[in-house]
Write a protein that holds these residues in place. Structure first.
Motif, PDB file in Angstrom:
ATOM      1  N   GLY A  47      75.282  24.196  30.226  1.00 12.45           N
ATOM      2  CA  GLY A  47      74.163  24.169  29.276  1.00 12.45           C
ATOM      3  C   GLY A  47      74.620  23.757  27.882  1.00 12.45           C
ATOM      4  O   GLY A  47      73.977  22.940  27.205  1.00 12.45           O
ATOM      5  N   ALA A  48      75.745  24.308  27.446  1.00 11.50           N
ATOM      6  CA  ALA A  48      76.234  24.007  26.091  1.00 11.50           C
ATOM      7  C   ALA A  48      76.631  22.534  25.987  1.00 11.50           C
ATOM      8  O   ALA A  48      76.358  21.877  24.975  1.00 11.50           O
ATOM      9  CB  ALA A  48      77.426  24.911  25.762  1.00 11.50           C
ATOM     10  N   GLN A  49      77.263  22.000  27.052  1.00 10.44           N
ATOM     11  CA  GLN A  49      77.648  20.573  26.978  1.00 10.44           C
ATOM     12  C   GLN A  49      76.398  19.681  26.894  1.00 10.44           C
ATOM     13  O   GLN A  49      76.358  18.738  26.101  1.00 10.44           O
ATOM     14  CB  GLN A  49      78.511  20.161  28.185  1.00 10.44           C
ATOM     15  N   ALA A  50      75.369  19.985  27.708  1.00 10.29           N
ATOM     16  CA  ALA A  50      74.149  19.161  27.685  1.00 10.29           C
ATOM     17  C   ALA A  50      73.507  19.197  26.296  1.00 10.29           C
ATOM     18  O   ALA A  50      73.135  18.154  25.737  1.00 10.29           O
ATOM     19  CB  ALA A  50      73.167  19.653  28.744  1.00 10.29           C
ATOM     20  N   LEU A  51      73.400  20.381  25.720  1.00  5.35           N
ATOM     21  CA  LEU A  51      72.759  20.503  24.401  1.00  5.35           C
ATOM     22  C   LEU A  51      73.526  19.726  23.332  1.00  5.35           C
ATOM     23  O   LEU A  51      72.939  19.026  22.499  1.00  5.35           O
ATOM     24  CB  LEU A  51      72.679  21.979  23.983  1.00  5.35           C
ATOM     25  N   ILE A  52      74.836  19.844  23.354  1.00  2.33           N
ATOM     26  CA  ILE A  52      75.625  19.201  22.289  1.00  2.33           C
ATOM     27  C   ILE A  52      75.615  17.683  22.444  1.00  2.33           C
ATOM     28  O   ILE A  52      75.457  16.949  21.454  1.00  2.33           O
ATOM     29  CB  ILE A  52      77.067  19.768  22.242  1.00  2.33           C
ATOM     30  N   ILE A  53      75.730  17.191  23.665  1.00  2.84           N
ATOM     31  CA  ILE A  53      75.715  15.721  23.826  1.00  2.84           C
ATOM     32  C   ILE A  53      74.341  15.167  23.461  1.00  2.84           C
ATOM     33  O   ILE A  53      74.244  14.118  22.806  1.00  2.84           O
ATOM     34  CB  ILE A  53      76.161  15.306  25.244  1.00  2.84           C
ATOM     35  N   ALA A  54      73.266  15.887  23.820  1.00  6.39           N
ATOM     36  CA  ALA A  54      71.923  15.423  23.411  1.00  6.39           C
ATOM     37  C   ALA A  54      71.838  15.348  21.888  1.00  6.39           C
ATOM     38  O   ALA A  54      71.269  14.397  21.333  1.00  6.39           O
ATOM     39  CB  ALA A  54      70.853  16.356  23.973  1.00  6.39           C
ATOM     40  N   SER A  55      72.407  16.322  21.193  1.00  7.10           N
ATOM     41  CA  SER A  55      72.396  16.308  19.717  1.00  7.10           C
ATOM     42  C   SER A  55      73.161  15.096  19.188  1.00  7.10           C
ATOM     43  O   SER A  55      72.679  14.382  18.300  1.00  7.10           O
ATOM     44  CB  SER A  55      73.059  17.567  19.144  1.00  7.10           C
ATOM     45  N   ILE A  56      74.348  14.851  19.722  1.00  9.33           N
ATOM     46  CA  ILE A  56      75.166  13.721  19.243  1.00  9.33           C
ATOM     47  C   ILE A  56      74.416  12.410  19.466  1.00  9.33           C
ATOM     48  O   ILE A  56      74.304  11.574  18.546  1.00  9.33           O
ATOM     49  CB  ILE A  56      76.525  13.663  19.987  1.00  9.33           C
ATOM     50  N   LYS A  57      73.862  12.245  20.675  1.00 10.65           N
ATOM     51  CA  LYS A  57      73.205  10.967  21.008  1.00 10.65           C
ATOM     52  C   LYS A  57      71.943  10.754  20.172  1.00 10.65           C
ATOM     53  O   LYS A  57      71.561   9.616  19.906  1.00 10.65           O
ATOM     54  CB  LYS A  57      72.868  10.910  22.509  1.00 10.65           C
ATOM     55  N   SER A  58      71.284  11.846  19.752  1.00 11.03           N
ATOM     56  CA  SER A  58      70.072  11.681  18.939  1.00 11.03           C
ATOM     57  C   SER A  58      70.424  11.118  17.557  1.00 11.03           C
ATOM     58  O   SER A  58      69.676  10.339  16.988  1.00 11.03           O
ATOM     59  CB  SER A  58      69.329  13.015  18.789  1.00 11.03           C
TER      60      SER A  58
END
Ligand SMILES: Nc1ncnc2c1ncn2[C@@H]1O[C@H](COP(=O)(O)O)[C@@H](OP(=O)(O)O)[C@H]1O
Ligand SMILES: [Mg+2]
Ligand SMILES: [Mg+2]
Ligand SMILES: [Mg+2]
Length: 355
Positions: A47-58
């Motif tokens: 969950g933490a990896q998905a949230l952080i990568i979504a933030s970076i890509k945004s």
């Protein structure tokens, strides 16, 4: 200031991911799986990896990410995927402006899997590549000890921005560091620290919140006029670094204080804020290659707080050759003034073992 936007994004992204990891930490079922290398991974890591990568890509859609985890296990197990998706939807920063800055919520379970798979970069020494460890110290996380959410931006292979969230560390930078910190830790009041550093701009700590960022305080390593007075940190897990070699090194340096054992990059954070002095990580095997996400953020933090980090032979760490530090063996982090002395002793101990 250079990298201001990257630092803010990383701080907020780590802060949001820590909301998720804390909810898993305090729950009984952590959805633990065993990876092919026999190491554990939990729904918190995914969950933490998905949230952080979504933030970076945004914010930075063209940046690459070297992330520890991927979505294979969730694609193969729909129940596990649903568990992680529930957690991801619940993890929101309470301040709407802060939540917007990291791209708002992930829109669907498919987008979550895509984000999770976004950490497959092979790394390298060209351009902007983030190194992400969504939960570092998973064994500590499962045991009820320290763990850390770690994110670094590497530019042309050089760790340049480092952010680490430690939900179980005391907020007080000078809180006494003893080995209990790794076993009695929990996320009750007064705990939870967010560290940040940008190359050339110093290092900071602040309380970890679930919304806006708190004001930062500058942190520095302790002056250590006499290395014999040092407090040294090492892994809890004997399989991750050689407790025996580390004890020999400490003895030869005249260190009499017991080592402080704690999981995760909380060790880098602790020495960067002067709660401890040295971090020794001597290899336990000839073949293991340290992973870049286990060190990139911590290295920026310690360098910016006045320290030096090399491998066990005093060699510079090369983060620009892939997902691992394959040119290096072990890690030694120390205040600049004593680093060379520590390396001298480390080399003595290692060469005495060879024959
Ligand atoms: N044989 C080994 N030698 C050194 N590090 C190892 C190792 N096996 C696993 N690790 C790494 O040790 C990290 C934890 O370090 P520490 O002991 O300082 O808490 C793990 O990170 P994860 O918990 O993110 O998987 C993992 O990547
Ligand atoms: Mg792991
Ligand atoms: Mg790790
Ligand atoms: Mg990890």
């Amino acid at each position: 200031m250079a990298y201001e936007k990257e630092l803010e994004l990383a701080l907020l992204a780590v802060q949001r991911a820590a909301i998720l990891t804390k909810s898993v930490y305090s729950s009984h079922s952590k959805g633990t799986l065993t990876k092919t290398d026999s190491s554990p991974v939990t729904i918190g890591d995914f969950g933490a990896q998905a949230l952080i990568i979504a933030s970076i890509k945004s914010a930075f859609p063209n940046d690459e990410v070297v992330g520890e985890e991927d979505a294979d296990d969730l694609r193969a197990n729909p129940d596990l995927k649903n568990l992680v998706w529930d957690l991801v939807q619940q993890a929101k920063l309470s301040d709407p402006a802060a939540q917007d800055k990291i791209g708002g919520p992930i829109k669907s379970a498919d987008d979550m899997l895509k984000a999770l798979d976004g950490g497959a970069s092979e790394g390298g020494n060209k351009g902007r590549i983030w190194a992400l460890d969504p939960i570092d110290g998973t064994k500590g996380f499962l045991r009820g000890g320290q763990y850390a959410v770690c994110l670094a931006l590497m530019v042309d292979g050089v760790p340049t921005v480092g952010v680490i969230g430690c939900p179980n560390l005391p907020v007080d930078d000078k809180a006494p560091l003893d080995s209990k910190i790794g076993t009695d830790a929990d996320d009750k009041e007064g705990k939870g620290v967010l560290f940040g550093a940008v190359k050339g701009q110093g290092a900071t700590s602040r309380a970890l919140t679930d919304g806006k960022l708190e004001a930062p305080k500058t942190i520095t390593m302790s002056p250590l006029p006499d290395v014999a007075q040092a407090t040294f940190c090492e892994s809890v897990e004997a399989g991750h670094s050689s407790h025996g070699d580390q004890a020999d090194i400490a003895r030869k340096l005249g260190i009499t204080k017991a080592s402080v054992r704690m999981d995760s990059q909380a060790k880098y954070c602790s020495i960067a804020r002067g709660a401890g002095d040295l971090y020794l990580r001597l290899p336990t095997s000839k073949t293991y290659q340290e992973k870049i996400w286990d060190h990139a953020a911590g290295v920026v933090l310690v360098q910016e707080a006045g320290g030096e980090v090399t491998d066990a032979y005093g060699k510079q760490l090369n983060f620009g050759i892939g997902r691992t530090l394959k040119e290096n063996k072990g890690i030694v982090a120390a205040p600049k003034a004593v680093h060379a002395k520590v390396i001298e002793v480390v080399k003595e101990v290692l060469s005495a073992k060879k024959d």
